[in-house]
Design a protein around this motif. Structure first.
Motif, mmCIF file in Angstrom:
data_model
loop_
_atom_site.group_PDB
_atom_site.id
_atom_site.type_symbol
_atom_site.label_atom_id
_atom_site.label_comp_id
_atom_site.label_asym_id
_atom_site.label_seq_id
_atom_site.Cartn_x
_atom_site.Cartn_y
_atom_site.Cartn_z
ATOM 1 N N THR A 6 0.943 -1.196 -0.023
ATOM 2 C CA THR A 6 -0.088 0.073 -0.055
ATOM 3 C C THR A 6 0.635 1.165 0.024
ATOM 4 N N GLY A 7 2.092 1.041 -0.298
ATOM 5 C CA GLY A 7 3.047 2.211 -0.046
ATOM 6 C C GLY A 7 3.378 2.266 1.458
ATOM 7 N N HIS A 8 4.562 2.867 1.655
ATOM 8 C CA HIS A 8 5.101 2.799 3.218
ATOM 9 C C HIS A 8 4.571 4.141 3.775
ATOM 10 N N LYS A 9 3.869 4.940 3.252
ATOM 11 C CA LYS A 9 3.479 6.363 3.740
ATOM 12 C C LYS A 9 2.506 5.984 4.797
ATOM 13 N N SER A 10 1.533 5.224 4.623
ATOM 14 C CA SER A 10 0.345 4.909 5.482
ATOM 15 C C SER A 10 1.048 4.164 6.743
ATOM 16 N N LEU A 11 1.808 3.148 6.523
ATOM 17 C CA LEU A 11 2.380 2.453 7.740
ATOM 18 C C LEU A 11 3.509 3.637 8.514
ATOM 19 N N CYS A 12 4.157 4.389 7.800
ATOM 20 C CA CYS A 12 5.067 5.286 8.399
ATOM 21 C C CYS A 12 4.426 6.470 9.249
ATOM 22 N N ALA A 13 3.235 6.914 8.510
ATOM 23 C CA ALA A 13 2.386 7.848 9.246
ATOM 24 C C ALA A 13 1.995 7.390 10.484
ATOM 25 N N ILE A 15 3.361 4.791 12.499
ATOM 26 C CA ILE A 15 4.432 4.823 13.359
ATOM 27 C C ILE A 15 4.856 6.000 13.722
ATOM 28 N N HIS A 16 4.786 7.004 13.124
ATOM 29 C CA HIS A 16 5.231 8.231 13.488
ATOM 30 C C HIS A 16 4.300 9.074 14.567
ATOM 31 N N SER A 17 2.673 8.707 14.417
ATOM 32 C CA SER A 17 1.961 9.118 15.494
ATOM 33 C C SER A 17 1.910 8.265 16.790
ATOM 34 N N LEU A 18 2.520 6.984 16.488
ATOM 35 C CA LEU A 18 2.661 6.407 17.843
ATOM 36 C C LEU A 18 3.914 7.101 18.586
ATOM 37 N N LYS A 19 4.995 7.064 17.745
ATOM 38 C CA LYS A 19 6.295 7.597 18.297
ATOM 39 C C LYS A 19 5.834 9.006 19.007
ATOM 40 N N GLU A 20 5.275 9.792 18.269
ATOM 41 C CA GLU A 20 4.891 11.172 18.977
ATOM 42 C C GLU A 20 4.023 11.045 20.069
ATOM 43 N N SER A 21 3.059 10.196 20.042
ATOM 44 C CA SER A 21 2.229 9.868 21.110
ATOM 45 C C SER A 21 2.981 9.495 22.690
ATOM 46 N N LEU A 22 3.962 8.575 22.336
ATOM 47 C CA LEU A 22 4.880 8.030 23.585
ATOM 48 C C LEU A 22 5.759 9.238 23.967
ATOM 49 N N ASP A 50 -3.931 5.975 21.025
ATOM 50 C CA ASP A 50 -4.988 5.345 20.304
ATOM 51 C C ASP A 50 -4.442 4.000 20.078
ATOM 52 N N THR A 51 -5.186 2.829 20.697
ATOM 53 C CA THR A 51 -4.877 1.560 20.531
ATOM 54 C C THR A 51 -5.266 1.009 19.295
ATOM 55 N N GLU A 52 -6.145 1.925 18.485
ATOM 56 C CA GLU A 52 -6.204 1.447 16.910
ATOM 57 C C GLU A 52 -5.336 1.895 16.083
ATOM 58 N N VAL A 53 -4.630 2.784 16.298
ATOM 59 C CA VAL A 53 -3.273 2.888 15.602
ATOM 60 C C VAL A 53 -2.370 1.819 15.733
ATOM 61 N N VAL A 54 -2.376 1.377 17.125
ATOM 62 C CA VAL A 54 -1.316 0.242 17.377
ATOM 63 C C VAL A 54 -1.745 -1.092 16.667
#
Length: 111
Positions: A6-13, A15-22, A50-54
Motif C-alpha cells: 500500500t506504500g510505506h506512507k500509510s504505515l510510516c504515518a 508509526i510516526h503518530s505512535l512515536k509522537e504519542s509516546l 490510540d490503541t486502534e493505531v497500534v
C-alpha cells in the motif's frame, strides 16, 4: 526485499503518530531487551495512545510478514508457472489492499 504493497506512507504515518504519542524517552524504551508487552500496555494507557493505531501497525506488519512467508514459499515452489505466480501475487495484493482499507476505515470511523 518486499515493499509495503500500500506504500510505506500509510504505515510510516501510523508509526510516526505512535512515536509522537509516546514521546522520545518512552519510544527509546521500546527497543530495550527487557521491555515487556505489559509495560507497553501500561505506557499506552498512561499516554492515552490510540490503541486502534497500534492495532493497525500490528495488522500491516503481520500482513507484510505473511507476504514475505508466501514469497519464500513461492521461491521454493519453482515448478509453478510464471502466470500462476503473477495471478497469486495479484490476488494477495488485492486482499492486502482491502484489509488495509478496512483498517483505515475503522480507525477513521472511531475518530
Amino acid at each position: 526485499m518486499l515493499h509495503c504493497p500500500t506504500g510505506h506512507k500509510s504505515l510510516c504515518a501510523k508509526i510516526h503518530s505512535l512515536k509522537e504519542s509516546l514521546g522520545a524517552d518512552d519510544w527509546s524504551l521500546l527497543w530495550t531487551l527487557d521491555f515487556t508487552y505489559a509495560q507497553f500496555q501500561v505506557m499506552c494507557k498512561a499516554k492515552a495512545v490510540d490503541t486502534e493505531v497500534v492495532k493497525a501497525i500490528r495488522n500491516i506488519l503481520s500482513a507484510l510478514n505473511f507476504r514475505r512467508s508466501a514469497f519464500m514459499e513461492d521461491s521454493k515452489n519453482s515448478g509453478a508457472s510464471q502466470i500462476d505466480h503473477l495471478v497469486r501475487a495479484e490476488q494477495e495484493r488485492l486482499a492486502l489492499k482491502k484489509l488495509i482499507s478496512e483498517i483505515d476505515w475503522g480507525i477513521s470511523r472511531r475518530r
